[in-house]
Design a protein around this motif. Sequence first.
Motif, PDB file in Angstrom:
ATOM      1  N   ARG A 101      43.618   6.232  46.778  1.00 47.35           N
ATOM      2  CA  ARG A 101      42.409   7.036  46.918  1.00 47.35           C
ATOM      3  C   ARG A 101      42.217   7.427  48.386  1.00 47.35           C
ATOM      4  NH1 ARG A 101      37.361   7.713  44.016  1.00 47.35           N
ATOM      5  NH2 ARG A 101      38.265   6.495  42.311  1.00 47.35           N
ATOM      6  N   ILE A 102      41.940   8.703  48.631  1.00 45.77           N
ATOM      7  CA  ILE A 102      41.686   9.213  49.983  1.00 45.77           C
ATOM      8  C   ILE A 102      40.186   9.451  50.109  1.00 45.77           C
ATOM      9  CG2 ILE A 102      42.265  10.968  51.688  1.00 45.77           C
ATOM     10  CD1 ILE A 102      44.699   9.409  50.683  1.00 45.77           C
ATOM     11  N   ASP A 103      39.537   8.761  51.017  1.00 43.14           N
ATOM     12  CA  ASP A 103      38.099   8.934  51.202  1.00 43.14           C
ATOM     13  C   ASP A 103      37.746   8.593  52.646  1.00 43.14           C
ATOM     14  OD1 ASP A 103      35.496   9.508  50.660  1.00 43.14           O
ATOM     15  OD2 ASP A 103      35.219   7.988  49.105  1.00 43.14           O
ATOM     16  N   PRO A 104      37.206   9.544  53.413  1.00 44.48           N
ATOM     17  CA  PRO A 104      36.843  10.910  53.021  1.00 44.48           C
ATOM     18  C   PRO A 104      38.037  11.717  52.486  1.00 44.48           C
ATOM     19  CG  PRO A 104      35.879  10.363  55.159  1.00 44.48           C
ATOM     20  CD  PRO A 104      36.841   9.272  54.821  1.00 44.48           C
ATOM     21  N   PHE A 105      37.704  12.681  51.631  1.00 40.37           N
ATOM     22  CA  PHE A 105      38.744  13.509  51.021  1.00 40.37           C
ATOM     23  C   PHE A 105      39.495  14.298  52.080  1.00 40.37           C
ATOM     24  CE2 PHE A 105      35.379  14.249  47.513  1.00 40.37           C
ATOM     25  CZ  PHE A 105      35.577  12.984  46.996  1.00 40.37           C
ATOM     26  N   TYR A 106      38.728  14.946  52.932  1.00 38.62           N
ATOM     27  CA  TYR A 106      39.296  15.831  53.943  1.00 38.62           C
ATOM     28  C   TYR A 106      38.246  16.091  55.005  1.00 38.62           C
ATOM     29  CZ  TYR A 106      37.222  18.635  50.221  1.00 38.62           C
ATOM     30  OH  TYR A 106      36.397  19.071  49.232  1.00 38.62           O
ATOM     31  N   ARG A 107      38.717  16.490  56.154  1.00 36.27           N
ATOM     32  CA  ARG A 107      37.831  16.967  57.217  1.00 36.27           C
ATOM     33  C   ARG A 107      37.891  18.483  57.234  1.00 36.27           C
ATOM     34  NH1 ARG A 107      37.191  14.363  63.060  1.00 36.27           N
ATOM     35  NH2 ARG A 107      35.946  13.056  61.676  1.00 36.27           N
ATOM     36  N   ASP A 117      32.991  15.875  57.224  1.00 38.68           N
ATOM     37  CA  ASP A 117      33.895  15.070  56.410  1.00 38.68           C
ATOM     38  C   ASP A 117      33.325  15.015  55.000  1.00 38.68           C
ATOM     39  OD1 ASP A 117      35.735  14.481  58.395  1.00 38.68           O
ATOM     40  OD2 ASP A 117      34.645  12.704  59.068  1.00 38.68           O
ATOM     41  N   CYS A 118      34.174  15.235  53.992  1.00 38.22           N
ATOM     42  CA  CYS A 118      33.726  15.301  52.604  1.00 38.22           C
ATOM     43  C   CYS A 118      34.174  14.052  51.863  1.00 38.22           C
ATOM     44  CB  CYS A 118      34.278  16.551  51.934  1.00 38.22           C
ATOM     45  SG  CYS A 118      33.687  18.072  52.728  1.00 38.22           S
ATOM     46  N   SER A 119      33.250  13.450  51.108  1.00 44.63           N
ATOM     47  CA  SER A 119      33.473  12.151  50.491  1.00 44.63           C
ATOM     48  C   SER A 119      32.823  12.096  49.121  1.00 44.63           C
ATOM     49  CB  SER A 119      32.893  11.054  51.392  1.00 44.63           C
ATOM     50  OG  SER A 119      32.826   9.817  50.737  1.00 44.63           O
ATOM     51  N   HIS A 230      35.884  11.724  40.106  1.00 46.21           N
ATOM     52  CA  HIS A 230      37.143  11.017  39.865  1.00 46.21           C
ATOM     53  C   HIS A 230      37.913  10.708  41.147  1.00 46.21           C
ATOM     54  CE1 HIS A 230      36.654  11.459  35.564  1.00 46.21           C
ATOM     55  NE2 HIS A 230      36.394  12.738  35.742  1.00 46.21           N
ATOM     56  N   GLY A 231      37.431  11.236  42.275  1.00 46.18           N
ATOM     57  CA  GLY A 231      38.076  10.940  43.541  1.00 46.18           C
ATOM     58  C   GLY A 231      39.239  11.864  43.853  1.00 46.18           C
ATOM     59  N   VAL A 232      39.679  11.813  45.096  1.00 48.64           N
ATOM     60  CA  VAL A 232      40.864  12.526  45.564  1.00 48.64           C
ATOM     61  C   VAL A 232      41.930  11.472  45.829  1.00 48.64           C
ATOM     62  CG1 VAL A 232      41.848  13.818  47.506  1.00 48.64           C
ATOM     63  CG2 VAL A 232      39.670  14.531  46.499  1.00 48.64           C
ATOM     64  N   HIS A 233      43.092  11.654  45.215  1.00 44.43           N
ATOM     65  CA  HIS A 233      44.154  10.663  45.304  1.00 44.43           C
ATOM     66  C   HIS A 233      45.446  11.302  45.808  1.00 44.43           C
ATOM     67  CE1 HIS A 233      41.322   9.370  42.154  1.00 44.43           C
ATOM     68  NE2 HIS A 233      41.626   8.135  42.513  1.00 44.43           N
ATOM     69  N   PHE A 234      46.309  10.431  46.330  1.00 44.83           N
ATOM     70  CA  PHE A 234      47.644  10.847  46.735  1.00 44.83           C
ATOM     71  C   PHE A 234      48.644   9.890  46.108  1.00 44.83           C
ATOM     72  CE2 PHE A 234      51.285  10.655  49.709  1.00 44.83           C
ATOM     73  CZ  PHE A 234      51.667  11.995  49.654  1.00 44.83           C
ATOM     74  N   ALA A 235      49.729  10.437  45.583  1.00 47.22           N
ATOM     75  CA  ALA A 235      50.774   9.613  44.979  1.00 47.22           C
ATOM     76  C   ALA A 235      51.726   9.122  46.050  1.00 47.22           C
ATOM     77  CB  ALA A 235      51.537  10.421  43.928  1.00 47.22           C
ATOM     78  N   MET A 236      51.897   7.820  46.142  1.00 48.23           N
ATOM     79  CA  MET A 236      52.863   7.277  47.096  1.00 48.23           C
ATOM     80  C   MET A 236      54.248   7.811  46.744  1.00 48.23           C
ATOM     81  SD  MET A 236      50.921   5.642  49.100  1.00 48.23           S
ATOM     82  CE  MET A 236      51.987   4.576  50.103  1.00 48.23           C
ATOM     83  N   VAL A 339      44.844  12.664  63.249  1.00 49.48           N
ATOM     84  CA  VAL A 339      44.780  13.742  62.253  1.00 49.48           C
ATOM     85  C   VAL A 339      44.668  13.123  60.867  1.00 49.48           C
ATOM     86  CG1 VAL A 339      46.003  15.716  61.267  1.00 49.48           C
ATOM     87  CG2 VAL A 339      46.116  15.280  63.728  1.00 49.48           C
ATOM     88  N   PRO A 340      43.672  13.520  60.056  1.00 51.71           N
ATOM     89  CA  PRO A 340      43.512  12.922  58.730  1.00 51.71           C
ATOM     90  C   PRO A 340      44.592  13.390  57.760  1.00 51.71           C
ATOM     91  CG  PRO A 340      41.927  14.689  59.043  1.00 51.71           C
ATOM     92  CD  PRO A 340      42.622  14.502  60.361  1.00 51.71           C
ATOM     93  N   HIS A 341      44.622  12.753  56.600  1.00 58.26           N
ATOM     94  CA  HIS A 341      45.602  13.119  55.572  1.00 58.26           C
ATOM     95  C   HIS A 341      45.421  14.585  55.159  1.00 58.26           C
ATOM     96  CE1 HIS A 341      48.115  11.751  51.967  1.00 58.26           C
ATOM     97  NE2 HIS A 341      47.908  13.032  51.782  1.00 58.26           N
ATOM     98  N   HIS A 342      44.185  14.985  54.883  1.00 58.24           N
ATOM     99  CA  HIS A 342      43.879  16.370  54.504  1.00 58.24           C
ATOM    100  C   HIS A 342      42.880  16.950  55.505  1.00 58.24           C
ATOM    101  CE1 HIS A 342      45.673  15.607  50.570  1.00 58.24           C
ATOM    102  NE2 HIS A 342      44.835  14.610  50.367  1.00 58.24           N
TER     103      HIS A 342
END
Length: 512
Positions: A101-107, A117-119, A230-236, A339-342
Amino acid sequence: MNAISDRASLTPSPAARAASPHAVVIGAGIGGLAAAIRLGARGWRVTVLERCEQPGGRASVFRQDGFTFDAGPTIITAPFLLEELWSLAGKTFADDVTLRRIDPFYRMQFDGGSYIDCSADPAFMRAEVTRLAPADLPGYERFITMTEEIYRIGFEQLGHVPFGSWTDMARVVPDLLRLSGHRSVYALAARFVRDERIRAALSFHTLLVGGNPFKVSAIYALILHLERRHGVHFAMGGTGAIVAGMANLVTGQGNVIRCNTPVDRILTTDGAATGVALADGTTLPADIVVSNACTAFTYKHLLRDTKRRHWTDRKLTAARYSMGLFVWYFGTDRQFPTVPHHAIIMGPRYRGLVDDIFERKYLPGDMSLYLHRPTATDPSLAPPGCDTFYALSPVPNLAGDTNWETHAETYRQAIERRLIETLLPDLAGHVVTSRIMTPADFHTRYASTLGAGFGMEPILTQSAWFRPHNASEDVRNLFIVGAGTHPGAGVPGVLSTARVLDTVVQDVSHYV
């Protein structure tokens, strides 16, 4: 045992499957793979034909100089749809794919340096809105409440329902009007908040599915609630890990995926699909055909010899198509831990930039970018001490006059300068591997009409019943999945188009 696993446990034996009706799926994108899994779970013998060298379509993977790049989608917002697919195949999603799960979703960074930042956390978001535009907090909360109702109607009730008849559309018109479906997403946001930065943060999501925020129906505001719920997710391992898992489900059901196998046309007899002819001249008979190819390509090219009453060449040419995408994939010989993920980097203009891209089909000098840094979550996607990135810029599709053969490198350099001006001031001299994709590449690699990134634009008159149907209106036993049919683009959308097949494709016993 639940209903899904009950159904999976009834999957026929290999001997029984060999005698089962045959489905050909054109395209091994996420929609095509999901369709194959669902059909396989219902006892179909399935052959998936993919024109590229690997499954995934726009979700394929590029590996270069030790770096791993997801070609397209990077965000998972509806993991339950993937979990359902694995259950249908008698497997467990978490055994094959790890989601983070990525939280915050993105900046979201605005021109001039301010950001939000969005969460999924309501208290966090109230604080962010208060920090940026305190007067807009009450309106923001009313907007969020409305998106919950839009999500309930637009996704939960209608997202998996085929719109095969105009009466299906007529039944939802009252809800569409009540939920401001006749307004654009931006216009809906503007009713509730005044700060242009907050308006942008509440309306940009339609760009993730190929839509102009100033034109696309406010129903697409459901994407914002989908993220929050449902959240923002990233697949490893990247989205490619999901594609690999889906491909394994298909073959694990005893079915077949054939790559480097372009289809030349869909064969029909007496108005019904009966198989496909491959580019090498061979034919493959089928009881049903499912196309995950670009919908306009399916009708204009794969059915070029078939009389069509609904989706004629003229109608397809007159349709509106989504914007193009310019993607710069690059790896660096150092890491950028701040730098954030998104990240979303907004340009100096919002409406004007979008109008240039969608309406005037003009490549402007300014840009907005989506910057993906997957190594923020999964360092294995780059060599030790390095970072993997991609920067995506919405651009005009090929209906414009941009010559990408001559403009591609110039535009890449412009993106690099913009990144140095904003989130990556120390980027210069650290790029050690580089690759680009332009709308021309989308056209060549994916047979995407006009090189559009998401097929037909999801304006109201090209949505639901007005969009090409999941069960073809022109050819019996032909079914459509992917971004070009209902409910549309984005990973949840294309997974849902395959889910609709459970309703529109009859049981295998009908075809015996």
